[in-house]
Design a protein around this motif. Structure first.
Motif, PDB file in Angstrom:
ATOM      1  N   PHE A 155     -49.447 -13.157 -21.197  1.00  0.00           N
ATOM      2  CA  PHE A 155     -48.444 -14.139 -20.762  1.00  0.00           C
ATOM      3  C   PHE A 155     -47.295 -13.408 -20.065  1.00  0.00           C
ATOM      4  CE2 PHE A 155     -44.234 -15.854 -21.848  1.00  0.00           C
ATOM      5  CZ  PHE A 155     -44.270 -17.054 -21.156  1.00  0.00           C
ATOM      6  N   LEU A 156     -46.921 -13.864 -18.889  1.00  0.00           N
ATOM      7  CA  LEU A 156     -45.839 -13.233 -18.135  1.00  0.00           C
ATOM      8  C   LEU A 156     -44.546 -14.028 -18.204  1.00  0.00           C
ATOM      9  CD1 LEU A 156     -47.760 -12.045 -14.930  1.00  0.00           C
ATOM     10  CD2 LEU A 156     -47.260 -10.757 -17.024  1.00  0.00           C
ATOM     11  N   GLN A 157     -44.614 -15.316 -17.909  1.00  0.00           N
ATOM     12  CA  GLN A 157     -43.412 -16.144 -17.915  1.00  0.00           C
ATOM     13  C   GLN A 157     -43.815 -17.612 -17.839  1.00  0.00           C
ATOM     14  OE1 GLN A 157     -41.097 -15.420 -14.385  1.00  0.00           O
ATOM     15  NE2 GLN A 157     -42.736 -16.010 -13.005  1.00  0.00           N
ATOM     16  N   TYR A 158     -42.841 -18.474 -18.090  1.00  0.00           N
ATOM     17  CA  TYR A 158     -43.089 -19.898 -17.886  1.00  0.00           C
ATOM     18  C   TYR A 158     -41.854 -20.524 -17.241  1.00  0.00           C
ATOM     19  CZ  TYR A 158     -40.011 -21.622 -21.611  1.00  0.00           C
ATOM     20  OH  TYR A 158     -38.908 -21.933 -22.368  1.00  0.00           O
ATOM     21  N   VAL A 159     -42.065 -21.642 -16.598  1.00  0.00           N
ATOM     22  CA  VAL A 159     -40.991 -22.435 -15.988  1.00  0.00           C
ATOM     23  C   VAL A 159     -41.081 -23.839 -16.555  1.00  0.00           C
ATOM     24  CG1 VAL A 159     -40.028 -23.369 -13.858  1.00  0.00           C
ATOM     25  CG2 VAL A 159     -41.027 -21.071 -13.870  1.00  0.00           C
ATOM     26  N   ASP A 160     -39.963 -24.356 -17.052  1.00  0.00           N
ATOM     27  CA  ASP A 160     -39.913 -25.716 -17.594  1.00  0.00           C
ATOM     28  C   ASP A 160     -39.647 -26.683 -16.449  1.00  0.00           C
ATOM     29  OD1 ASP A 160     -39.295 -28.140 -18.913  1.00  0.00           O
ATOM     30  OD2 ASP A 160     -38.589 -27.053 -20.679  1.00  0.00           O
ATOM     31  N   ARG A 161     -40.603 -27.580 -16.206  1.00  0.00           N
ATOM     32  CA  ARG A 161     -40.486 -28.531 -15.100  1.00  0.00           C
ATOM     33  C   ARG A 161     -39.951 -29.885 -15.562  1.00  0.00           C
ATOM     34  NH1 ARG A 161     -43.913 -27.038 -10.774  1.00  0.00           N
ATOM     35  NH2 ARG A 161     -43.113 -28.910  -9.734  1.00  0.00           N
ATOM     36  N   GLY A 162     -39.524 -29.980 -16.804  1.00  0.00           N
ATOM     37  CA  GLY A 162     -39.006 -31.245 -17.315  1.00  0.00           C
ATOM     38  C   GLY A 162     -40.064 -32.034 -18.052  1.00  0.00           C
ATOM     39  N   SER A 163     -41.111 -32.434 -17.356  1.00  0.00           N
ATOM     40  CA  SER A 163     -42.195 -33.198 -17.977  1.00  0.00           C
ATOM     41  C   SER A 163     -43.355 -32.304 -18.412  1.00  0.00           C
ATOM     42  CB  SER A 163     -42.714 -34.268 -17.011  1.00  0.00           C
ATOM     43  OG  SER A 163     -43.202 -33.670 -15.826  1.00  0.00           O
ATOM     44  N   SER A 164     -43.294 -31.015 -18.061  1.00  0.00           N
ATOM     45  CA  SER A 164     -44.331 -30.055 -18.437  1.00  0.00           C
ATOM     46  C   SER A 164     -43.790 -28.650 -18.221  1.00  0.00           C
ATOM     47  CB  SER A 164     -45.607 -30.266 -17.613  1.00  0.00           C
ATOM     48  OG  SER A 164     -45.369 -29.968 -16.250  1.00  0.00           O
ATOM     49  N   VAL A 165     -44.582 -27.655 -18.615  1.00  0.00           N
ATOM     50  CA  VAL A 165     -44.245 -26.263 -18.328  1.00  0.00           C
ATOM     51  C   VAL A 165     -45.378 -25.660 -17.511  1.00  0.00           C
ATOM     52  CG1 VAL A 165     -42.875 -25.983 -20.438  1.00  0.00           C
ATOM     53  CG2 VAL A 165     -45.293 -25.365 -20.453  1.00  0.00           C
ATOM     54  N   ILE A 166     -45.024 -24.705 -16.672  1.00  0.00           N
ATOM     55  CA  ILE A 166     -46.032 -23.964 -15.917  1.00  0.00           C
ATOM     56  C   ILE A 166     -45.891 -22.490 -16.286  1.00  0.00           C
ATOM     57  CG2 ILE A 166     -46.871 -23.283 -13.650  1.00  0.00           C
ATOM     58  CD1 ILE A 166     -45.970 -25.942 -12.583  1.00  0.00           C
ATOM     59  N   ALA A 167     -46.953 -21.949 -16.889  1.00  0.00           N
ATOM     60  CA  ALA A 167     -46.953 -20.562 -17.352  1.00  0.00           C
ATOM     61  C   ALA A 167     -47.779 -19.700 -16.411  1.00  0.00           C
ATOM     62  CB  ALA A 167     -47.520 -20.475 -18.762  1.00  0.00           C
ATOM     63  N   THR A 168     -47.337 -18.472 -16.214  1.00  0.00           N
ATOM     64  CA  THR A 168     -48.082 -17.497 -15.426  1.00  0.00           C
ATOM     65  C   THR A 168     -48.800 -16.551 -16.377  1.00  0.00           C
ATOM     66  OG1 THR A 168     -46.430 -17.598 -13.655  1.00  0.00           O
ATOM     67  CG2 THR A 168     -47.951 -15.729 -13.641  1.00  0.00           C
ATOM     68  N   ASP A 193     -46.675 -15.069 -30.572  1.00  0.00           N
ATOM     69  CA  ASP A 193     -46.980 -13.728 -30.062  1.00  0.00           C
ATOM     70  C   ASP A 193     -46.163 -12.624 -30.719  1.00  0.00           C
ATOM     71  OD1 ASP A 193     -44.865 -15.034 -28.792  1.00  0.00           O
ATOM     72  OD2 ASP A 193     -45.177 -14.063 -26.871  1.00  0.00           O
ATOM     73  N   GLY A 194     -45.824 -12.813 -31.987  1.00  0.00           N
ATOM     74  CA  GLY A 194     -45.295 -11.714 -32.792  1.00  0.00           C
ATOM     75  C   GLY A 194     -43.828 -11.413 -32.605  1.00  0.00           C
ATOM     76  N   SER A 195     -43.386 -10.349 -33.282  1.00  0.00           N
ATOM     77  CA  SER A 195     -41.957 -10.023 -33.332  1.00  0.00           C
ATOM     78  C   SER A 195     -41.385  -9.617 -31.982  1.00  0.00           C
ATOM     79  CB  SER A 195     -41.717  -8.912 -34.357  1.00  0.00           C
ATOM     80  OG  SER A 195     -42.456  -7.751 -34.019  1.00  0.00           O
ATOM     81  N   HIS A 196     -42.233  -9.155 -31.068  1.00  0.00           N
ATOM     82  CA  HIS A 196     -41.769  -8.793 -29.721  1.00  0.00           C
ATOM     83  C   HIS A 196     -42.087  -9.910 -28.728  1.00  0.00           C
ATOM     84  CE1 HIS A 196     -40.813  -4.724 -31.016  1.00  0.00           C
ATOM     85  NE2 HIS A 196     -42.004  -4.663 -31.603  1.00  0.00           N
ATOM     86  N   SER A 197     -42.101 -11.115 -29.184  1.00  0.00           N
ATOM     87  CA  SER A 197     -42.529 -12.291 -28.439  1.00  0.00           C
ATOM     88  C   SER A 197     -42.004 -12.364 -27.005  1.00  0.00           C
ATOM     89  CB  SER A 197     -42.090 -13.555 -29.187  1.00  0.00           C
ATOM     90  OG  SER A 197     -42.293 -14.711 -28.416  1.00  0.00           O
ATOM     91  N   ALA A 198     -42.949 -12.424 -26.059  1.00  0.00           N
ATOM     92  CA  ALA A 198     -42.577 -12.612 -24.657  1.00  0.00           C
ATOM     93  C   ALA A 198     -42.058 -14.021 -24.412  1.00  0.00           C
ATOM     94  CB  ALA A 198     -43.788 -12.335 -23.764  1.00  0.00           C
ATOM     95  N   VAL A 199     -42.573 -14.995 -25.173  1.00  0.00           N
ATOM     96  CA  VAL A 199     -42.083 -16.371 -25.035  1.00  0.00           C
ATOM     97  C   VAL A 199     -40.631 -16.451 -25.477  1.00  0.00           C
ATOM     98  CG1 VAL A 199     -42.395 -18.764 -25.763  1.00  0.00           C
ATOM     99  CG2 VAL A 199     -44.404 -17.323 -25.330  1.00  0.00           C
ATOM    100  N   ARG A 200     -40.319 -15.788 -26.592  1.00  0.00           N
ATOM    101  CA  ARG A 200     -38.923 -15.799 -27.071  1.00  0.00           C
ATOM    102  C   ARG A 200     -38.001 -15.146 -26.047  1.00  0.00           C
ATOM    103  NH1 ARG A 200     -39.269 -12.666 -31.300  1.00  0.00           N
ATOM    104  NH2 ARG A 200     -38.258 -10.903 -30.292  1.00  0.00           N
ATOM    105  N   HIS A 201     -38.424 -14.041 -25.449  1.00  0.00           N
ATOM    106  CA  HIS A 201     -37.614 -13.383 -24.427  1.00  0.00           C
ATOM    107  C   HIS A 201     -37.450 -14.282 -23.210  1.00  0.00           C
ATOM    108  CE1 HIS A 201     -37.072  -9.542 -26.381  1.00  0.00           C
ATOM    109  NE2 HIS A 201     -38.372  -9.429 -26.618  1.00  0.00           N
ATOM    110  N   ASN A 202     -38.504 -15.029 -22.869  1.00  0.00           N
ATOM    111  CA  ASN A 202     -38.431 -15.941 -21.733  1.00  0.00           C
ATOM    112  C   ASN A 202     -37.412 -17.053 -21.989  1.00  0.00           C
ATOM    113  OD1 ASN A 202     -41.046 -17.269 -19.567  1.00  0.00           O
ATOM    114  ND2 ASN A 202     -38.860 -17.603 -19.490  1.00  0.00           N
ATOM    115  N   ILE A 203     -37.380 -17.550 -23.218  1.00  0.00           N
ATOM    116  CA  ILE A 203     -36.410 -18.585 -23.575  1.00  0.00           C
ATOM    117  C   ILE A 203     -34.997 -18.015 -23.572  1.00  0.00           C
ATOM    118  CG2 ILE A 203     -35.666 -20.177 -25.389  1.00  0.00           C
ATOM    119  CD1 ILE A 203     -38.563 -20.312 -26.327  1.00  0.00           C
TER     120      ILE A 203
END
Length: 524
Positions: free
Chosen positions: A130-143, A164-174
């Protein structure tokens, strides 16, 4: 661009459980993981009673029990002297159908979960980052990026969940803060097999040994001579360090002298050896719009009591029914959707903070070199714990805490306001009550709203439940129901995760149930 209801990042136990529970409720999921398979050097070894209770919903218990090992007892040794023997088998026999601690390596646990998911037609996409995601309002688009060739693809989903664990890429993205501390003591864990000798440590029981202010924990998980050994290397000076501080390279040969001194083990084979730091941290928030954090991505703490993985699994089950409800209820108003999804953080973050407080205290007692901590671990605990375990209150109190049966959501926005100081209140786990004629856990194999009545059946409730697709089960009143804390003829509304949403009595129960669902924007 593929579109899913939920995109799950991470295929450890929390991600797999989330995928299973969502799929069970008819939600389409996509689950990806950067690794090529389950972690070989797994740390988590304990599956507690509350998890086994919830695993009944997907018929997972029998396979885990067959693969696992029920710990019969544990022992405490101080400076080479045996100080305590604590019986563990059936310690919670009046509280749960699973009154024991089940030992099963995390990699075996993950294989069981992943095989179950695969049997349902959902495959984990391994080697996918997982690299990143963008919140589009009605959905998200993840790369997402495939490791094998570096190709990138986009995935659209209604929601994304970071498992995705303690080094979560999703958490960093948020952009969520993950505050807490890192302990200086370095942990090591060894998977080993012992020589066939007469050592009292290889009797199929657990052994906690304290020697020279260091501790080792020996835990059997398949037979008496195949064990995990966990220990600490305690440096001089401050007990807490910065999270970014790299820990020193340590080999098995480095810790072997301490192992021999504290236990005298004759080791036949070392399958693997690993070291790691211990942290206690909790995310400042568990979700941002359409992105959620589960398990180690949201909280991490010391391994005292084997709470980490179990807490993460309960996160996943709590979130699963709430996401499923929102996704399957397109006419649910925005305010009700927000209230329901926000309750995930309200309920689970509060519990994580409580677990962190408890495990932090336990870890400090085990590792701190101060006078009071030494007094506790060397003298007070070895005599106090066996003493209180002789009494019913002491056994049940300790087991309820360790096994996570104590987890409650009293005061949650999803719990009816409690009246009085009854033994059972809204927000509590449904207590187990087995009588000669019934077992009230016989219905928890489904993931849906239910209504339990202990006493006489009411035609109006049968009609209401049929109209609202809520399963009704009436249990013939037994004095054991009263002993557990149930009220005669009362109705107990159960959430899909088998926590009590509300308790209703009197002539207007059906009307009160309708009020609960309408006030929360729930329609069935």
């Amino acid at each position: 661009m593929a579109q899913q209801d939920v995109l799950i990042i991470g295929a450890g136990p929390t991600g797999l459980v989330l995928a299973l529970w969502l799929h069970k409720q008819g939600i389409t999921v996509r689950i990806v993981d950067v690794s090529e398979g389950p972690a070989r050097h797994s740390r988590a070894l304990v599956v507690h009673a509350r998890i086994l209770e919830l695993y009944r919903q997907l018929d997972l218990v029998d396979e885990l029990q067959a693969c696992g090992y029920q710990l019969p007892a544990t022992n405490l040794w101080v400076e080479g002297q045996h100080r305590a023997h604590i019986q563990m088998s059936d310690v919670g026999k009046e509280l749960t159908p699973y009154p024991y601690i089940l030992m099963i390596p995390q990699d075996d646990h993950e294989r069981i979960l992943e095989n179950k998911l695969q049997s349902l037609g959902v495959l984990v996409e391994r080697g996918t980052e997982f690299l990143q995601y963008v919140d589009r309002g009605s959905s998200v688009i993840a790369t997402l990026r495939r490791k094998i060739d570096g190709s990138e693809t986009a995935c659209e989903a209604a929601y994304i969940v970071g498992c995705d664990g303690s080094h979560s890429a999703v958490r960093h993205n948020i952009g969520v803060k993950y505050e807490g501390e890192t302990y200086a003591p370095l942990f090591y864990i060894v998977d080993l097999e012992a020589e066939d000798d007469e050592s009292p440590l290889f009797n199929g029981e657990g052994h906690l040994r304290i020697q020279d202010d260091k501790f080792t924990m020996l835990l059997p998980f398949s037979d008496s001579r195949h064990v995990r050994l966990v220990g600490t290397i305690i440096p001089d000076g401050d007990q807490k360090v910065d999270m970014s501080t790299p820990h020193p390279d340590v080999t098995f040969e480095d810790v072997l002298p301490d192992i021999k001194k504290s236990s005298g083990l004759m080791i036949k084979k070392v399958n693997w050896f690993s070291t790691y730091r211990i942290h206690h941290r909790v995310a400042e928030k568990y979700h941002e719009n359409r992105a959620f954090l589960v398990g180690d991505a949201a909280h991490i703490h010391s391994p005292v009591g084997g709470q980490g993985m179990n807490t993460g699994i309960m996160d996943a089950i709590n979130l699963a029914w709430k996401l499923a409800t929102v996704i399957k209820s397109p006419n649910m108003n925005k305010e009700s959707q927000k209230k329901l999804l926000d309750s995930y953080e309200t309920e689970r973050r509060a519990f994580a903070l409580n677990v962190i407080g408890t495990t932090d205290h336990g870890f400090t007692v085990l590792t701190d070199q101060g006078f009071f901590s030494r007094l506790l671990r060397n003298w007070i605990i070895p005599y106090f714990v066996p003493f209180i375990m002789k009494f019913h209150f002491g056994r049940t109190r300790i087991f309820r805490g360790v096994s996570q049966l104590v987890c409650t959501y009293r005061g949650s926005p999803m719990s009816q306001i409690a009246v009085g100081s009854e033994k059972i209140q809204p927000g509590d786990r449904l207590p187990w009550a087995k009588t000669e004629s019934s077992d009230n856990y016989s219905t928890i194999h489904i993931v849906s709203w239910q209504l339990h009545v202990y006493g006489d059946q009411r035609p109006d409730l049968e009609k209401w439940c049929s109209a609202h697709s809520v399963q009704l089960t009436v249990f013939e009143w037994d004095q054991h129901h009263g002993k557990v804390g149930f009220k005669k003829d009362a109705a107990y509304l159960l959430r899909p995760d088998q926590y009590i949403a509300g308790i209703y009595e009197g002539a207007s129960i059906a009307s009160s149930l309708s009020d609960y669902f309408s006030s929360h924007g729930l329609a069935f």
